[in-house]
Write an enzyme that holds these catalytic residues in place. Structure first.
Site, short mmCIF file in Angstrom:
data_model
loop_
_atom_site.label_atom_id
_atom_site.label_comp_id
_atom_site.label_asym_id
_atom_site.label_seq_id
_atom_site.Cartn_x
_atom_site.Cartn_y
_atom_site.Cartn_z
N ARG A 152 -2.15 -1.81 -3.96
CA ARG A 152 -3.17 -0.76 -4.00
C ARG A 152 -2.75 0.32 -4.99
O ARG A 152 -1.63 0.82 -4.95
CB ARG A 152 -3.33 -0.13 -2.62
CG ARG A 152 -4.19 1.13 -2.60
CD ARG A 152 -4.25 1.72 -1.19
NE ARG A 152 -4.87 3.03 -1.18
CZ ARG A 152 -4.24 4.17 -0.89
NH1 ARG A 152 -2.93 4.15 -0.64
NH2 ARG A 152 -4.88 5.31 -0.88
N GLY A 211 -10.21 9.10 13.12
CA GLY A 211 -11.56 8.68 13.48
C GLY A 211 -11.60 7.64 14.58
O GLY A 211 -12.49 7.64 15.43
N GLU A 212 -10.60 6.76 14.58
CA GLU A 212 -10.58 5.66 15.55
C GLU A 212 -9.98 6.06 16.89
O GLU A 212 -10.35 5.51 17.93
CB GLU A 212 -9.77 4.49 14.99
CG GLU A 212 -10.39 3.85 13.75
CD GLU A 212 -9.44 2.86 13.10
OE1 GLU A 212 -8.70 2.18 13.84
OE2 GLU A 212 -9.41 2.78 11.85
N ASN A 213 -9.05 7.02 16.88
CA ASN A 213 -8.22 7.25 18.06
C ASN A 213 -8.33 8.65 18.66
O ASN A 213 -7.54 8.99 19.55
CB ASN A 213 -6.75 6.99 17.71
CG ASN A 213 -6.52 5.56 17.25
OD1 ASN A 213 -6.87 4.62 17.95
ND2 ASN A 213 -5.95 5.39 16.07
N GLU A 242 -7.46 -1.29 5.50
CA GLU A 242 -7.22 -1.27 4.05
C GLU A 242 -6.41 -2.49 3.60
O GLU A 242 -6.63 -3.02 2.51
CB GLU A 242 -6.50 0.01 3.65
CG GLU A 242 -7.35 1.25 3.70
CD GLU A 242 -6.61 2.49 3.27
OE1 GLU A 242 -7.02 3.13 2.29
OE2 GLU A 242 -5.59 2.81 3.92
N ARG A 263 -3.50 19.14 3.26
CA ARG A 263 -4.29 19.57 2.11
C ARG A 263 -5.42 20.48 2.56
O ARG A 263 -6.04 20.26 3.60
CB ARG A 263 -4.87 18.37 1.37
CG ARG A 263 -3.84 17.43 0.81
CD ARG A 263 -4.51 16.22 0.16
NE ARG A 263 -3.63 15.06 0.18
CZ ARG A 263 -4.04 13.81 0.11
NH1 ARG A 263 -5.33 13.54 0.02
NH2 ARG A 263 -3.18 12.82 0.14
N ASP A 296 -0.46 16.39 12.86
CA ASP A 296 -0.81 15.23 13.67
C ASP A 296 -1.78 15.62 14.78
O ASP A 296 -1.44 16.40 15.67
CB ASP A 296 0.47 14.63 14.27
CG ASP A 296 0.27 13.24 14.87
OD1 ASP A 296 -0.87 12.94 15.28
OD2 ASP A 296 1.24 12.47 14.94
N LYS A 351 3.34 0.86 3.20
CA LYS A 351 2.81 -0.10 4.17
C LYS A 351 2.77 -1.47 3.50
O LYS A 351 2.46 -1.57 2.31
CB LYS A 351 1.39 0.30 4.60
CG LYS A 351 1.29 1.63 5.33
CD LYS A 351 -0.16 1.93 5.68
CE LYS A 351 -0.30 3.29 6.35
NZ LYS A 351 -1.71 3.63 6.65
N HIS A 380 -13.33 8.12 6.46
CA HIS A 380 -11.92 7.74 6.53
C HIS A 380 -11.17 8.99 6.93
O HIS A 380 -10.95 9.89 6.12
CB HIS A 380 -11.44 7.23 5.16
CG HIS A 380 -9.98 6.89 5.13
ND1 HIS A 380 -9.52 5.61 5.31
CD2 HIS A 380 -8.89 7.67 4.94
CE1 HIS A 380 -8.20 5.61 5.24
NE2 HIS A 380 -7.80 6.85 5.02
N LEU A 381 -10.78 9.08 8.21
CA LEU A 381 -10.17 10.30 8.74
C LEU A 381 -8.72 10.02 9.12
O LEU A 381 -8.44 9.41 10.15
CB LEU A 381 -10.96 10.81 9.95
CG LEU A 381 -12.46 11.08 9.72
CD1 LEU A 381 -13.12 11.60 10.99
CD2 LEU A 381 -12.68 12.04 8.56
N ASN A 414 0.87 -1.19 0.00
CA ASN A 414 0.00 0.00 0.00
C ASN A 414 0.90 1.23 0.00
O ASN A 414 1.33 1.70 1.05
CB ASN A 414 -0.90 -0.03 1.24
CG ASN A 414 -1.91 1.11 1.25
OD1 ASN A 414 -1.80 2.08 0.50
ND2 ASN A 414 -2.89 1.01 2.13
#
Length: 401
Positions: free
Chosen positions: A98, A337-339, A389, A248, A290, A15, A215-216, A8
């Site tokens: 990917r 989004g998750e953390n 992913e 961005r 970050d 990755k 997807h954040l 990826n």
């Protein structure tokens, strides 16, 4: 079971995952990740880390001038770490790669034959930081393991179901058609994974699910999914459109581009560099892209950056709830989004009118993992899912092999 090595690529990172998955699997989460690795800062001070679950197998500095060198380093690391629990790379069933941009051509994963490679090459002007890297990976894999079966999956494929009213821009139709100007959408592997995993967790066919997925990460997007199909998404012809992101700008008034060219005396490429590399969370905070850093800062600019990020996500969700007409859940995925409970709180704060009732204690306690973070009486649910992913890439490519 099929042994799949997944690559990826980012713009200057790679990755990679070694995954065991049955070709008869019903969803990506049925696979088993054996190890996962990251190679960062390719071409600069490159570092590699290889993990098996939470166990760090390797961590080292290395020299990698390009993506081909990174592939060599990844395969070498897998061979170095090989043991009873880690099969040899020579036993691979296929390599999955990917590819960010498949244009309007591909709606599923495909074998990387010569036509596919030509199409990826032709689309590089739409993804100049990513498509060439995918081609370099495929070339290196073929050089290193000439008999390896290589399958590619496209981030744009999931959004091939967008209706024309959503993918067409409101510019001169003949000009748009002549130059292939349209919305494609990205992060399709992630959005598809969230859809299918959510459907599995609530025990319903995906064809009966209507949700907004997020997807954040440093690159971020939102998708409106109705009856299991993407009907709109925030990224456009390129990944610059849509939400405020790490570096961005996301969507802006297009007249800003010629305005800056004239006022600052710079080129269109210079303006794009500002919008792609010096904007977003980094541009507003002045210190970091970050959110793990920004959430701990008391600086006014850092707080503003976090507020702006969450506001734009919430505004996009609101638009997509209107587009869907009826939705059962919003789904947070990706590293932010998750953390980052604070971001989820800020996003959900404006959604009470749709019946969303956030469980504050559950939300605060949730750092990754698959969990509903709204109360039992909430009419619109909010879920946190690990958007994987790598597993989705392996799943789609095994199906196509």
């Amino acid at each position: 079971m099929a042994l799949v090595l997944c690559f990826n690529p980012g713009s200057n990172s790679l990755k990679f995952d070694l995954i065991d998955i049955d070709s008869r699997a019903a969803r990506a989460s049925e696979g088993k990740r054996l190890v996962t690795g990251t190679i960062d800062n390719i071409g600069k001070e490159t570092s590699l880390e290889l993990l098996r679950g939470d166990e760090k197998l390797l961590s080292k500095k290395l020299e990698a001038g390009d993506m081909g060198d990174a592939v060599d380093a990844a395969v070498d690391a897998l061979e170095e770490a090989r043991g009873p629990q880690l099969p040899a790379v020579s036993n691979l069933d296929l390599v999955a790669v990917r590819v960010v941009h498949g244009g309007g051509i591909y709606d599923h994963a495909v074998l990387a034959d010569e036509k596919v490679l030509r199409d990826i090459e032709a689309l590089k002007e739409l993804a100049p930081l990513h498509n060439p890297n995918a081609l370099e990976i495929i070339s290196k894999v073929r050089e290193r393991q000439s008999d390896a079966k290589v399958v590619v999956a496209f981030d744009t494929a999931f959004h091939q179901t967008l209706p024309e009213r959503a993918w067409r821009y409101a510019i001169d139709k003949e000009i748009a058609d002549r130059h292939g100007i349209r919305k494609f959408g990205f992060h399709g592997l992630s959005h598809r994974y969230m859809l299918e995993q959510y459907a599995h967790l609530v025990g319903r066919p995906k064809q009966e699910v209507s949700v907004v997925t997020m997807h954040l990460e440093s690159g971020s997007s939102v998708a409106a999914i109705k009856d299991g199909k993407s009907i709109d998404t925030s990224m456009g012809m390129t990944p610059l459109e849509g939400l405020m992101m790490g570096t961005r700008s996301g969507s802006i008034d297009p007249a800003i581009v010629p305005f800056l060219m004239k006022k600052a005396g710079i080129s269109a490429d210079d303006v794009l560099h500002i919008l792609e590399k010096k904007s977003g969370l980094l541009g507003i905070s002045g210190t970091s892209l970050d959110t793990r850093v920004l959430r701990k800062s008391n600086e006014a600019r850092a707080r503003l950056a976090m507020e702006m990020f969450a506001y734009r996500v919430r505004a996009q969700i609101g638009a997509y709830l209107a587009v869907l007409g009826s939705a059962e859940a919003i789904v947070f995925g990706g590293g932010i989004g998750e953390n980052t409970p604070e971001v989820r709180t800020a996003v959900c704060a404006g959604l009470g009118g749709w019946g969303l009732d956030l469980d504050a204690s559950l939300n605060e306690a949730t750092m990754a993992g698959d969990r509903c973070v709204t109360t039992r009486d909430s009419k619109l649910a909010a879920w946190v899912l690990h958007a994987d992913e790598g597993m989705q890439l392996a799943f789609e490519c095994v199906k196509a092999a």
